[in-house]
Design an enzyme around this catalytic site. Structure first.
Site, PDB file in Angstrom:
ATOM      1  N   ASN A  93       0.773  -1.064  -0.150  1.00 20.05           N
ATOM      2  CA  ASN A  93      -0.180  -0.055   0.017  1.00 20.05           C
ATOM      3  C   ASN A  93       0.943   1.312  -0.103  1.00 20.05           C
ATOM      4  OD1 ASN A  93      -1.495   2.293   0.939  1.00 20.05           O
ATOM      5  ND2 ASN A  93      -3.069   0.809   1.649  1.00 20.05           N
ATOM      6  N   GLY A 144       0.086   4.368   0.242  1.00 19.03           N
ATOM      7  CA  GLY A 144      -0.272   5.314   1.187  1.00 19.03           C
ATOM      8  C   GLY A 144       0.273   4.966   2.483  1.00 19.03           C
ATOM      9  N   LYS A 145       0.206   3.715   2.773  1.00 19.43           N
ATOM     10  CA  LYS A 145       0.931   3.443   4.145  1.00 19.43           C
ATOM     11  C   LYS A 145       2.175   3.492   4.134  1.00 19.43           C
ATOM     12  CE  LYS A 145      -1.548  -0.296   5.983  1.00 19.43           C
ATOM     13  NZ  LYS A 145      -1.858  -1.525   6.213  1.00 19.43           N
ATOM     14  N   ASP A 161      -1.468  -4.892  10.977  1.00 20.25           N
ATOM     15  CA  ASP A 161      -2.696  -5.274  10.713  1.00 20.25           C
ATOM     16  C   ASP A 161      -3.726  -4.827  11.514  1.00 20.25           C
ATOM     17  OD1 ASP A 161      -3.993  -7.436   8.748  1.00 20.25           O
ATOM     18  OD2 ASP A 161      -4.988  -8.221  10.928  1.00 20.25           O
ATOM     19  N   GLY A 175     -11.487   3.738   3.792  1.00 13.97           N
ATOM     20  CA  GLY A 175     -12.115   2.600   4.370  1.00 13.97           C
ATOM     21  C   GLY A 175     -13.534   2.808   5.063  1.00 13.97           C
ATOM     22  N   TYR A 176     -13.454   2.167   6.254  1.00 11.21           N
ATOM     23  CA  TYR A 176     -14.701   2.344   7.238  1.00 11.21           C
ATOM     24  C   TYR A 176     -14.701   3.890   7.857  1.00 11.21           C
ATOM     25  CZ  TYR A 176     -15.200  -2.562   6.536  1.00 11.21           C
ATOM     26  OH  TYR A 176     -15.037  -3.720   5.874  1.00 11.21           O
TER      27      TYR A 176
END
Length: 200
Positions: free
Chosen positions: A19, A21-22, A78, A159-160
């Site tokens: 990822n 962005g990460k 995670d 995401g959420y």
């Protein structure tokens, strides 16, 4: 504390993620400590199967695979959203609920459909695992509690974030600036625990 810690200035660290962005987020976080970050994606490492039943287990699988493949220390994250009314789901399956097309709008609808009544308690968990080529590992957990908003709000984040309202707030993560979210998020709390132990 492990004999490997703290990480020294000039250390090279593999971020066990594809990822971008990460990678950018962790490169910025680690820059003040003189730690160079390279991603598993940049090194063309395969993504291991996340077969564990806990956040810590899956973070350890990713970190150990990257450390073994590169001979360098590796850091993996995670994380996921846990909803009380859903028995803690989606939890470790948070990304999988969105499917291969990353349909988080659909995943958020699924969460809302599963909430019966006023039980809207939820929490985000992040576990960081640092693994070394010799098999030694250290794990760090961050958690933030909150509630699920009745409908998505805000355009920031990912995401959420549009349905999660952290405790003490009226806004969702997606209604906050990156700086506001990153000051209180589950990942920020896990990173702070990692920083204290691993960066001296």
């Amino acid at each position: 504390m492990s004999a490997h810690l703290p990480l020294k200035q000039g250390s090279r660290l593999v971020l066990a993620s594809h990822n971008k962005g990460k990678l950018a987020e962790f490169a910025t976080l680690l820059a003040p400590y003189g730690v160079e970050v390279v991603s598993a994606g940049e090194l063309n490492l395969p993504e291991p199967d996340e077969t564990a039943l806990t956040f810590e287990g899956n973070a350890r699988i990713k970190a150990e695979a990257a450390a073994k493949a590169t001979g360098l220390p590796a850091l993996a994250d995670d994380s996921g959203l846990c909803v009380s009314a859903l028995g803690g789901a989606p939890g470790i399956y948070s990304a999988r609920w969105a499917g291969p097309d990353k349909d988080f709008a659909g995943a958020m609808r699924r969460i809302e459909e599963g909430i019966d009544g006023d039980e809207r308690e939820a929490w985000f968990i992040s576990v960081l695992c640092l693994a070394f080529p010799d098999g030694a590992t250290e794990c760090f957990e961050g958690r933030i509690d909150g509630t699920i908003a009745p409908e998505p709000r805000g355009a920031a984040g990912h995401g959420y974030d549009p349905i999660f309202v952290p405790e003490g707030e009226t806004r969702t993560f997606a209604e906050m600036s990156d700086a506001e979210k990153n000051a209180i998020s589950h990942r920020a709390r896990a990173f702070e625990a990692f920083r204290k132990e691993c960066l001296g």
